[in-house]
Write a protein that holds these residues in place. Structure first.
Motif, PDB file in Angstrom:
ATOM      1  N   ALA A 158      74.947 -88.358  67.276  1.00 55.60           N
ATOM      2  CA  ALA A 158      73.914 -87.429  66.824  1.00 55.60           C
ATOM      3  C   ALA A 158      74.271 -85.997  67.190  1.00 55.60           C
ATOM      4  CB  ALA A 158      72.581 -87.808  67.446  1.00 55.60           C
ATOM      5  N   CYS A 159      75.004 -85.827  68.259  1.00 56.28           N
ATOM      6  CA  CYS A 159      75.258 -84.491  68.808  1.00 56.28           C
ATOM      7  C   CYS A 159      76.331 -83.765  68.009  1.00 56.28           C
ATOM      8  CB  CYS A 159      75.722 -84.634  70.251  1.00 56.28           C
ATOM      9  SG  CYS A 159      76.146 -83.065  70.993  1.00 56.28           S
ATOM     10  N   PRO A 160      76.071 -82.517  67.601  1.00 56.76           N
ATOM     11  CA  PRO A 160      77.091 -81.766  66.870  1.00 56.76           C
ATOM     12  C   PRO A 160      78.319 -81.465  67.736  1.00 56.76           C
ATOM     13  CG  PRO A 160      75.169 -80.397  67.318  1.00 56.76           C
ATOM     14  CD  PRO A 160      74.806 -81.784  67.721  1.00 56.76           C
ATOM     15  N   ARG A 162      79.544 -83.680  69.737  1.00 61.46           N
ATOM     16  CA  ARG A 162      80.081 -85.015  70.017  1.00 61.46           C
ATOM     17  C   ARG A 162      79.997 -85.391  71.488  1.00 61.46           C
ATOM     18  NH1 ARG A 162      83.104 -86.899  65.526  1.00 61.46           N
ATOM     19  NH2 ARG A 162      83.767 -88.565  66.875  1.00 61.46           N
ATOM     20  N   MET A 163      78.825 -85.179  72.089  1.00 67.01           N
ATOM     21  CA  MET A 163      78.642 -85.611  73.472  1.00 67.01           C
ATOM     22  C   MET A 163      78.387 -87.114  73.525  1.00 67.01           C
ATOM     23  SD  MET A 163      76.065 -82.696  74.719  1.00 67.01           S
ATOM     24  CE  MET A 163      76.526 -80.983  74.905  1.00 67.01           C
ATOM     25  N   ASP A 164      78.145 -87.699  72.366  1.00 65.40           N
ATOM     26  CA  ASP A 164      77.751 -89.112  72.322  1.00 65.40           C
ATOM     27  C   ASP A 164      78.549 -89.908  71.289  1.00 65.40           C
ATOM     28  OD1 ASP A 164      76.751 -87.710  70.204  1.00 65.40           O
ATOM     29  OD2 ASP A 164      74.748 -88.576  70.279  1.00 65.40           O
ATOM     30  N   ASP A 339      69.414 -90.965  69.571  1.00 67.62           N
ATOM     31  CA  ASP A 339      68.804 -89.651  69.739  1.00 67.62           C
ATOM     32  C   ASP A 339      69.278 -89.004  71.020  1.00 67.62           C
ATOM     33  OD1 ASP A 339      66.075 -89.162  71.501  1.00 67.62           O
ATOM     34  OD2 ASP A 339      66.447 -91.281  71.082  1.00 67.62           O
ATOM     35  N   HIS A 340      69.340 -87.725  70.977  1.00 69.68           N
ATOM     36  CA  HIS A 340      70.122 -86.972  71.948  1.00 69.68           C
ATOM     37  C   HIS A 340      69.413 -85.650  72.233  1.00 69.68           C
ATOM     38  CE1 HIS A 340      73.884 -85.516  73.697  1.00 69.68           C
ATOM     39  NE2 HIS A 340      73.719 -84.407  73.018  1.00 69.68           N
ATOM     40  N   ILE A 341      69.249 -85.359  73.509  1.00 65.10           N
ATOM     41  CA  ILE A 341      68.661 -84.069  73.902  1.00 65.10           C
ATOM     42  C   ILE A 341      69.646 -83.368  74.833  1.00 65.10           C
ATOM     43  CG2 ILE A 341      66.730 -82.910  75.043  1.00 65.10           C
ATOM     44  CD1 ILE A 341      65.069 -85.455  74.501  1.00 65.10           C
ATOM     45  N   MET A 342      69.980 -82.141  74.510  1.00 64.51           N
ATOM     46  CA  MET A 342      70.881 -81.391  75.393  1.00 64.51           C
ATOM     47  C   MET A 342      70.321 -80.003  75.639  1.00 64.51           C
ATOM     48  SD  MET A 342      74.053 -80.683  72.878  1.00 64.51           S
ATOM     49  CE  MET A 342      73.845 -80.211  71.178  1.00 64.51           C
ATOM     50  N   ASP A 343      70.681 -79.459  76.808  1.00 67.69           N
ATOM     51  CA  ASP A 343      70.196 -78.113  77.128  1.00 67.69           C
ATOM     52  C   ASP A 343      71.204 -77.391  78.018  1.00 67.69           C
ATOM     53  OD1 ASP A 343      69.816 -78.893  79.858  1.00 67.69           O
ATOM     54  OD2 ASP A 343      67.927 -79.837  79.280  1.00 67.69           O
TER      55      ASP A 343
END
Ligand SMILES: [Cu+2]
Length: 431
Positions: A158-160, A162-164, A339-343
């Motif tokens: 999901a992460c642009p 590519r963390m996942d 689903d992915h949340i990053m900050d």
């Protein structure tokens, strides 16, 4: 009639490996023999005799018209659908490399399934911290290589950034082998330009035990890292069930110069599988897995993962025909949601701009393949496959300082679309 001891050899139809400890009996007589390590049996018989071959793992067979010196191919009693690429026979098996993993021989536990590729010839790793690792094969990477597991199940990140990648969604301990098809020549496993990687997770271990399991645990002093894992499996009549659960807690590791590299993460994952064998030729398998990553630091990126959740459901059906030109059928459907949340809350840039992104990806698809044996040299695989991917998400930014580094009296809020409701639909027909 005088008969000399004649030799026949027994070979596994799929793996092409010799079968030892099979009993061969000449029907209607007391003559019997057991195959040796090379799969050879020495027994007196004539061509008119019917030979009964029995082995715990193979189907009982009565065969007549056997000539001395002949090689007999036996079918496995239980077959597993996860392994669509089969070993050893280039007619059936397009995989050019097979890598088996043995964790008992390894000193250091792999942090995720991506790390399994570090030892494979022609591969390098693209690291974004300890958690997210993407394999690169002969300079092909990302969407150029088609990474899947169990012969077709896919999950897109999901992460642009590519963390996942898909390698974070499968436990490295579950991967019993990695099958690699180099180059863009294969059509059976979906479209690709660089190659296909199939991670086979082998859960249904061939035991006849009603119930078995194991617990393992590991600790690494560098980074104060822990791995815990439980595996269970059971058989009940026509059912086989298996499950595993694993938990990882990795700290920041220290490099050779004593610097602490921000790479800590916590992850939790489980996988449940249920298989039902209607009879020797029909089997259905359902699998559900989830993995959760928390507080993942990415040394090589601008942000860290706050939450990373994935769920994958898959259903496989396999039919093997007894005889005739039609050899069998495999069908597969799967659905995955990430689903992915990053900050950047733990980063120096936080003082200037607060940023948080919430993104998600849904992948679903399926595949239907029929196998035909036209004659002894030709096999035809025909089928259709479908992959659908959709992604959505947005980023919220709060700008707290201006370009000169002076705090703003009124911070400015922005909302950016990350994936803009993007989707990709792939449909294929192959033969
Ligand atoms: Cu991310």
């Amino acid at each position: 009639m005088l008969q000399a001891q004649s030799k026949i050899s027994l070979v596994d139809e799929f793996s092409m490996e010799p079968i030892k400890d099979a009993t061969i009996q000449v029907k209607g007589s007391s003559k019997a023999a057991v195959s040796n390590k090379k799969g050879e049996v020495f027994i007196n018989f004539s061509e008119e005799d019917t030979l009964q071959i029995s082995h715990l793992k193979y189907r009982k067979q009565n065969m007549s018209n056997i000539k001395p010196g002949e090689v007999i191919y036996l079918k496995r009693f239980t077959f597993r659908i996860s392994e669509i690429l089969l070993l050893g026979n280039p007619q059936i098996d397009p995989a050019q490399s097979l890598v088996k993993t043995n964790f008992r021989e390894k000193v250091v536990q792999p942090k995720n399934a991506g790390e399994l590729f570090s030892d494979i010839n022609g591969f390098s790793l693209i690291k974004r911290g300890s958690y997210a690792m993407d394999p690169s094969m002969r300079a092909s990477q990302y969407e150029q290589i088609n990474i899947q597991f169990d012969g077709g199940t896919k999950a897109m990140h999901a992460c642009p950034s590519r963390m996942d990648p898909i390698t974070t969604l499968v436990n490295p301990e579950e991967v019993s082998r990695i099958e690699i098809i180099k180059g863009p020549f294969s059509v059976r496993y979906g479209n690709t330009s660089g190659g296909i990687i199939n991670m086979v997770t082998d859960n249904a271990v061939e035991t006849t035990d009603k119930f078995s399991g194991n617990i393992s645990s590991g600790y690494e002093s560098n980074g104060n890292s822990m791995v815990n894992m439980v595996q269970l499996e059971g058989h009940l009549n026509k059912w086989d069930l298996s499950g595993n659960f694993s938990q990882r807690d990795y700290g920041d590791y220290e490099d050779g110069d004593g610097r602490s590299i921000p790479s800590s993460f916590r992850s939790l994952g489980y996988n449940l599988e249920a298989g039902y064998s209607f009879n020797e030729n029909n089997r259905l398998k359902a699998g559900f897995r989830q993995s959760f990553g928390r507080d993942v630091k990415h040394a090589g990126l601008m942000m860290d993962t706050d939450e990373d959740n994935s769920s994958i459901f898959s259903l496989d059906y396999n039919y093997r025909a007894e005889a005739g030109k039609f050899k069998g059928l495999t069908a597969k459907v799967y659905y995955s949601f990430v689903d992915h949340i990053m900050d950047n809350y733990q980063r120096p840039s936080f003082n200037r701009i607060e940023a948080i992104s919430n993104v998600e990806a849904t992948t679903y698809g399926g595949k239907l393949e029929a196998e035909w044996k036209l004659n002894n040299k030709w096999r035809l695989f025909s089928g259709i496959d479908v992959t659908n991917l959709s992604r959505d998400g947005q980023r919220e930014r709060l700008v707290k300082m201006n370009m000169a580094g002076e705090p703003l009296a009124m911070p400015m809020e922005f909302q950016d679309k990350v994936w803009q409701d993007s989707y990709v639909n792939n449909y294929g027909v192959f033969a």
